[in-house]
Design a protein around this motif. Structure first.
Motif, PDB file in Angstrom:
ATOM      1  N   THR A 184       0.849  -1.318   0.126  1.00 34.82           N
ATOM      2  CA  THR A 184       0.051  -0.020   0.003  1.00 34.82           C
ATOM      3  C   THR A 184       0.897   1.289   0.135  1.00 34.82           C
ATOM      4  N   VAL A 185       2.230   1.008   0.107  1.00 37.04           N
ATOM      5  CA  VAL A 185       2.995   2.230   0.255  1.00 37.04           C
ATOM      6  C   VAL A 185       3.272   2.714  -1.123  1.00 37.04           C
ATOM      7  N   ASP A 186       3.538   2.022  -2.059  1.00 41.05           N
ATOM      8  CA  ASP A 186       3.758   2.446  -3.579  1.00 41.05           C
ATOM      9  C   ASP A 186       2.444   2.199  -4.476  1.00 41.05           C
ATOM     10  N   GLY A 187       1.459   1.584  -3.866  1.00 46.07           N
ATOM     11  CA  GLY A 187       0.294   1.368  -4.786  1.00 46.07           C
ATOM     12  C   GLY A 187       0.349  -0.036  -5.375  1.00 46.07           C
ATOM     13  N   ILE A 188      -0.653  -0.792  -5.477  1.00 47.91           N
ATOM     14  CA  ILE A 188      -0.840  -2.209  -5.742  1.00 47.91           C
ATOM     15  C   ILE A 188      -1.145  -2.320  -7.357  1.00 47.91           C
ATOM     16  N   ASN A 189      -0.106  -2.754  -7.961  1.00 46.55           N
ATOM     17  CA  ASN A 189      -0.197  -3.013  -9.512  1.00 46.55           C
ATOM     18  C   ASN A 189      -0.279  -4.325  -9.949  1.00 46.55           C
ATOM     19  N   ARG A 190      -0.805  -4.954  -9.367  1.00 41.03           N
ATOM     20  CA  ARG A 190      -1.002  -6.482  -9.852  1.00 41.03           C
ATOM     21  C   ARG A 190      -2.464  -7.081  -9.336  1.00 41.03           C
ATOM     22  N   ILE A 191      -2.693  -8.083 -10.102  1.00 37.85           N
ATOM     23  CA  ILE A 191      -4.129  -8.789  -9.585  1.00 37.85           C
ATOM     24  C   ILE A 191      -3.827  -9.304  -8.052  1.00 37.85           C
ATOM     25  N   ILE A 192      -4.667  -9.191  -7.082  1.00 34.40           N
ATOM     26  CA  ILE A 192      -4.682  -9.607  -5.723  1.00 34.40           C
ATOM     27  C   ILE A 192      -5.262 -10.968  -5.710  1.00 34.40           C
ATOM     28  N   VAL A 193      -4.855 -11.697  -5.167  1.00 30.93           N
ATOM     29  CA  VAL A 193      -5.624 -13.058  -4.940  1.00 30.93           C
ATOM     30  C   VAL A 193      -5.617 -13.008  -3.394  1.00 30.93           C
ATOM     31  N   PRO A 194      -7.056 -13.053  -2.729  1.00 36.79           N
ATOM     32  CA  PRO A 194      -7.287 -13.563  -1.553  1.00 36.79           C
ATOM     33  C   PRO A 194      -6.665 -14.707  -0.865  1.00 36.79           C
ATOM     34  N   SER A 195      -6.152 -14.964   0.368  1.00 38.24           N
ATOM     35  CA  SER A 195      -5.787 -15.988   1.082  1.00 38.24           C
ATOM     36  C   SER A 195      -6.650 -16.602   1.957  1.00 38.24           C
ATOM     37  N   PRO A 196      -7.219 -17.896   1.791  1.00 39.59           N
ATOM     38  CA  PRO A 196      -8.164 -18.489   2.723  1.00 39.59           C
ATOM     39  C   PRO A 196      -7.546 -18.525   4.111  1.00 39.59           C
ATOM     40  N   GLU A 197      -6.466 -18.982   4.040  1.00 36.86           N
ATOM     41  CA  GLU A 197      -5.950 -19.219   5.479  1.00 36.86           C
ATOM     42  C   GLU A 197      -5.571 -17.985   6.132  1.00 36.86           C
ATOM     43  N   LEU A 198      -5.333 -16.966   5.456  1.00 39.97           N
ATOM     44  CA  LEU A 198      -5.232 -15.598   6.296  1.00 39.97           C
ATOM     45  C   LEU A 198      -6.747 -15.041   6.702  1.00 39.97           C
TER      46      LEU A 198
END
Length: 171
Positions: free
Chosen positions: A119-133
């Motif tokens: 979040t510091v520089d911005g998210i520049n990719r497709i994010i994939v949620p983590s079921p474990e987290l």
């Protein structure tokens, strides 16, 4: 020398154990096994602010990036539990960011598939949620889900207060 409790909150340890810390869009992160020793944190704080009189650092550091920037709980209210304090990133080149409003938001940030420094520089990719987290975040917060945009907005709302702290300490 005084003993101090350097034990990280259990949900933070559990989240870090899930291995999210792999490279996220070139944002590496090395979580610590325990909080940085307060004397070392205070020495770092004096150097970072350029103020040798800034002896008590209002942070509990729990990780760093490869450049030496630190991720920490910002202890805004010392009489409140550490889990309720904001989480910040203090970069080696003077960068300053609130990452999450509290531990719960930090866990939801990770659960949403975002590394702690992205979040510091911005998210520049497709994010994939983590079921474990997600399971860890749900257990810690009691929430079924927390949207990434909500987490970022809540963190940004604390930025001005953090900037004021830095400005007054660096004088």
């Amino acid at each position: 020398m005084q003993d101090e409790d350097r034990t990280l909150p259990a949900p933070l340890v559990a989240a870090h154990a899930e291995g999210f810390s792999a490279d996220h869009d070139s944002h590496d992160f090395e979580p610590y096994d325990e909080f940085m020793w307060s004397v070392e944190t205070s020495q770092w704080w004096q150097s970072w602010t350029g103020n040798p009189a800034a002896v008590i650092a209002p942070f509990r550091v729990f990780g760093q990036d490869s450049s030496g920037g630190l991720a920490a709980f910002w202890v805004r209210e010392p009489d409140k539990p550490i889990e309720t304090q904001p989480i910040v990133f203090l970069g080696s080149e003077g960068e300053l960011h609130v990452i999450a409003a509290d531990l719960g938001d930090y866990l939801w940030l990770l659960a949403n598939g975002v590394g702690p420094l992205e979040t510091v520089d911005g998210i520049n990719r497709i994010i994939v949620p983590s079921p474990e987290l997600t399971a860890i975040a749900q257990q810690c917060t009691g929430d079924l889900h927390r949207m990434l945009a909500e987490i970022v907005v809540a963190a940004q709302s604390l930025h001005q207060a953090l900037t004021l702290l830095i400005d007054t300490t660096a004088q």
